[in-house]
Scaffold this active site. Sequence first.
Site, short mmCIF file in Angstrom:
data_model
loop_
_atom_site.label_atom_id
_atom_site.label_comp_id
_atom_site.label_asym_id
_atom_site.label_seq_id
_atom_site.Cartn_x
_atom_site.Cartn_y
_atom_site.Cartn_z
N LYS A 176 46.09 17.49 -6.23
CA LYS A 176 45.17 18.21 -5.30
C LYS A 176 43.97 19.12 -6.00
CE LYS A 176 48.91 21.61 -4.58
NZ LYS A 176 49.80 22.13 -3.90
N MET A 189 31.46 38.72 -17.26
CA MET A 189 30.96 37.44 -16.80
C MET A 189 31.13 36.44 -17.68
SD MET A 189 28.19 36.66 -14.09
CE MET A 189 28.59 37.72 -12.96
N TYR A 196 32.06 48.09 -19.43
CA TYR A 196 31.74 48.77 -18.25
C TYR A 196 32.85 49.85 -17.93
CZ TYR A 196 28.77 44.82 -17.01
OH TYR A 196 27.83 43.90 -16.92
N ARG A 230 55.30 27.19 6.25
CA ARG A 230 53.95 26.93 6.36
C ARG A 230 53.73 25.68 6.85
NH1 ARG A 230 51.87 26.00 -0.14
NH2 ARG A 230 52.58 23.89 0.31
C1 LIG Z 1 50.92 22.01 -4.69
C2 LIG Z 1 52.18 21.31 -4.15
C3 LIG Z 1 53.19 20.55 -5.08
C4 LIG Z 1 53.02 20.88 -6.69
O1 LIG Z 1 53.49 22.03 -6.99
P1 LIG Z 1 53.48 22.36 -8.44
O2 LIG Z 1 54.30 23.90 -8.32
O3 LIG Z 1 52.21 22.52 -9.04
O4 LIG Z 1 54.19 21.38 -9.27
C5 LIG Z 1 54.10 19.85 -4.52
N1 LIG Z 1 54.22 19.58 -3.15
C6 LIG Z 1 53.60 20.35 -2.27
C7 LIG Z 1 53.84 19.90 -1.06
C8 LIG Z 1 52.40 20.98 -2.79
O5 LIG Z 1 51.70 21.80 -1.79
#
Ligand SMILES: *Cc1c(COP(=O)(O)O)cnc(C)c1O
Length: 361
Positions: free
Chosen positions: A37, A303, A256, A134
Amino acid sequence: MTEPASARLMIDLDALAHNLAALRAEAMGAEVAPVLKSDAYGLGAAAVGRRLWAEGARSIFVARLAEGEALRAALGSDRPATIHVLDGLTDGAEARFQAAELTPVLSSLGQIAAAQQAGLPWPVAINIDTGMSRQGLTLEEARAAVQAIDRLRGLRIGLVMSHLGSAAEPENPRNARQLAAFLEARSLFPNARASLSASAGIFLGADYRFDLVRPGISLFGGGPRETPDERLRAMATLTAPILDLRNLRPGDVVGYGEAVRIAAPTRVAVVGAGYTDGVIRAARDGGYAWFAGARRRLLIVNMDILVIELGDTPAALGDPVELLGPNAALDDLAAAGGTVAHEVLVRLSRRAERVYIGEAQ
Ligand SMILES: *Cc1c(COP(=O)(O)O)cnc(C)c1O
């Protein structure tokens, strides 16, 4: 030495292959299904996906429908991976799932009904909320879903999955609670494969592995306990050239505000990278870079430039400083910046030149 003109992000796909092998060893026979993702955590889902296919990965997860379509196009017809979309089946998207041959991860009764309508010819996945509040069906909803699926037919559930909320803490009793809930949910779908663990869960032991595991961050070098893990290799290396060397005197104020006031004579390097390139601004408290064989304290991160303490080590303009990589660990940068390795990776460099090593043909 050739001077790097600007910040450079090296993405090492051989390290990715190493990490995949390490996770497979730990998964003890469970299928390792990479999570790509957010453009493979910012590292480039096309190149990462192709190399993982070459290493034998056949199931992949993404979050968004558009990510699934892009990955399908990048893999092409020669690499027919099963691509799961964690968002599930959104209204009106059935044709796009069909066209790109994507597998929705269904997280509600509404999505299950939509999938039944769509009549996808391949099995889908179903997501159970075992205590993360979730995504996913509650256990009661899952029981209702089983009855609906039995009644309506046509929908095949190939995978039942859930996600752990505290797997980076092996002692946390929440893990066992989620495991118990998952075992119950899984028994509702006796013909489906089962998946509970992401990176951290793989390391919780055999009970947590089931048929398939879904690592993201540990494929990319982040440790399962949010600390550097010697079994994994850094996949992303960010370097930037020294732009200037300066000798600061007691009382000098750096950057800064007045947070960084010099107490004793200090030699520093001004380096050509900043938070645009992915160095977390907050990491100046406790963060470090790597130069000439040693850690160098970060003084400020702006930056486009940052300043590190050098001591009396020899240095020249243009010398590369490692800001993230094998010697400047991802998990350390994340901890110093008050965040997780995942966020560091996805914020990496919209600007630095990208160089891939070990691309699959
Ligand atoms: C992001 C995610 C993962 C992977 O998680 P990691 O901590 O990066 O290994 C696996 N399953 C779901 C449902 C996720 O949202």
